[in-house]
Design a protein around this motif. Sequence first.
Motif, PDB file in Angstrom:
ATOM      1  N   LEU A  41       0.851  -1.183   0.000  1.00 30.72           N
ATOM      2  CA  LEU A  41       0.000   0.000   0.000  1.00 30.72           C
ATOM      3  C   LEU A  41       0.890   1.238   0.000  1.00 30.72           C
ATOM      4  O   LEU A  41       1.321   1.710   1.054  1.00 30.72           O
ATOM      5  N   PHE A  42       1.155   1.761  -1.191  1.00 27.26           N
ATOM      6  CA  PHE A  42       2.068   2.887  -1.309  1.00 27.26           C
ATOM      7  C   PHE A  42       1.495   4.155  -0.678  1.00 27.26           C
ATOM      8  O   PHE A  42       2.243   4.984  -0.182  1.00 27.26           O
ATOM      9  N   TRP A  43       0.183   4.311  -0.703  1.00 24.53           N
ATOM     10  CA  TRP A  43      -0.423   5.475  -0.066  1.00 24.53           C
ATOM     11  C   TRP A  43      -0.161   5.458   1.444  1.00 24.53           C
ATOM     12  O   TRP A  43      -0.040   6.512   2.079  1.00 24.53           O
ATOM     13  N   LEU A  44      -0.054   4.250   2.013  1.00 26.61           N
ATOM     14  CA  LEU A  44       0.233   4.138   3.440  1.00 26.61           C
ATOM     15  C   LEU A  44       1.677   4.566   3.727  1.00 26.61           C
ATOM     16  O   LEU A  44       1.953   5.233   4.734  1.00 26.61           O
ATOM     17  N   ASP A  45       2.599   4.198   2.843  1.00 26.19           N
ATOM     18  CA  ASP A  45       3.991   4.631   2.986  1.00 26.19           C
ATOM     19  C   ASP A  45       4.096   6.159   2.916  1.00 26.19           C
ATOM     20  O   ASP A  45       4.846   6.776   3.677  1.00 26.19           O
ATOM     21  N   ARG A  46       3.346   6.749   1.997  1.00 26.84           N
ATOM     22  CA  ARG A  46       3.376   8.215   1.876  1.00 26.84           C
ATOM     23  C   ARG A  46       2.795   8.875   3.121  1.00 26.84           C
ATOM     24  O   ARG A  46       3.299   9.913   3.577  1.00 26.84           O
ATOM     25  N   LEU A  47       1.754   8.286   3.654  1.00 29.05           N
ATOM     26  CA  LEU A  47       1.151   8.834   4.871  1.00 29.05           C
ATOM     27  C   LEU A  47       2.122   8.773   6.038  1.00 29.05           C
ATOM     28  O   LEU A  47       2.244   9.721   6.823  1.00 29.05           O
ATOM     29  N   LYS A  88     -11.530  -0.524   0.063  1.00 24.64           N
ATOM     30  CA  LYS A  88     -11.817   0.882   0.329  1.00 24.64           C
ATOM     31  C   LYS A  88     -12.287   0.955   1.768  1.00 24.64           C
ATOM     32  O   LYS A  88     -12.624  -0.067   2.375  1.00 24.64           O
ATOM     33  N   TYR A 135     -10.758  -2.456   5.035  1.00 27.87           N
ATOM     34  CA  TYR A 135     -10.034  -2.220   3.793  1.00 27.87           C
ATOM     35  C   TYR A 135      -9.650  -3.534   3.125  1.00 27.87           C
ATOM     36  O   TYR A 135      -9.661  -3.643   1.891  1.00 27.87           O
TER      37      TYR A 135
END
Length: 233
Positions: free
Chosen positions: A12-18, A229, A224
Motif C-alpha cells: 500500500l504505497f499510499w500508506l507509505d506516503r502517509l 476501500k 479495507y
Amino acid sequence: MSTQTTTSKPRLFWLDRLKGLAILSVVIFHFFQNYHDRLSLVDILARNGAKVGYAAVDIFFTIAGFNISYGLASLLIKSSKIPINWLNWLQQRLLRLYPTYWLILGTTLLIYYLFNNKFNLDFLELIRIFIGLTSYQEFKEINPGFWFFCVILQAYLITPLLLSTCNYQPQKILSLGILIGVVTKAICWFAQPGSELYGLLADKNLIFSYITQFCLGIYWGFIYFQEQKFRKI
C-alpha cells in the motif's frame, strides 16, 4: 489497485506516503520546538507545528492498528476461529522493534559518556528503560522521545487480548476503543492536573490515551482488506 486475494497483499504505497508525511510533521514540530532563537516567526511555527505534530502521533497509532488487522485479515476469511499463534506473532513484532530501539538507546548513552553528561538514574531504572516499559519521567532523563516506543509496545502486548475479547469483530473493537478512550478522557478531566493519576493517563505513559486511534486503525484494516476501500458506496 488489483483485486485483493487471501494469499497475497499488495504493498500500500499510499500508506507509505502517509507515514512519510507524519514523520516529517513530527520532525518539523520538534525542530521549531527546540529552536534557540525564539523569534516571533519561530513561535508561530512552533505553535502550529505542535498541532501538526500531535496529529501525526495519532496517525502513527492509527496506522499501527491498520497494519495489524490488515495482516491478520486473511486468517479471518479462512476460518471463523483464527488459528493465530500469538506468542509467535508477538516475537515477530518484538524482533522488529527492539534492535532499532536498543541501537538508538546505546547511541544515546554513548553520547552521554563522550560528552561527560550525567543522568539521575539507578540500575533498576536503567533496566526498565532497556526493556522499554517505564515512566515518561525516567525516559526524560535520557531521551523523552522514547515514550513512543513504550506506548507502541503496550499496543502490541494488548492486541491479542483486544481482538479475542471482541471475538475479532471490527465493530466491537472500534466500539470498545471509543469507550475506553472516553472513560480515559473523563478521568483526566476530573483528575487534578499534575497529579499522579493525571500524569499516568495523560502524560504519554499508557496506551489508553491512544486506544481509540489504535482501535480505529484495526477497524479500518479489516474493512479495507475486505472492500479495498474504507467504506461501501
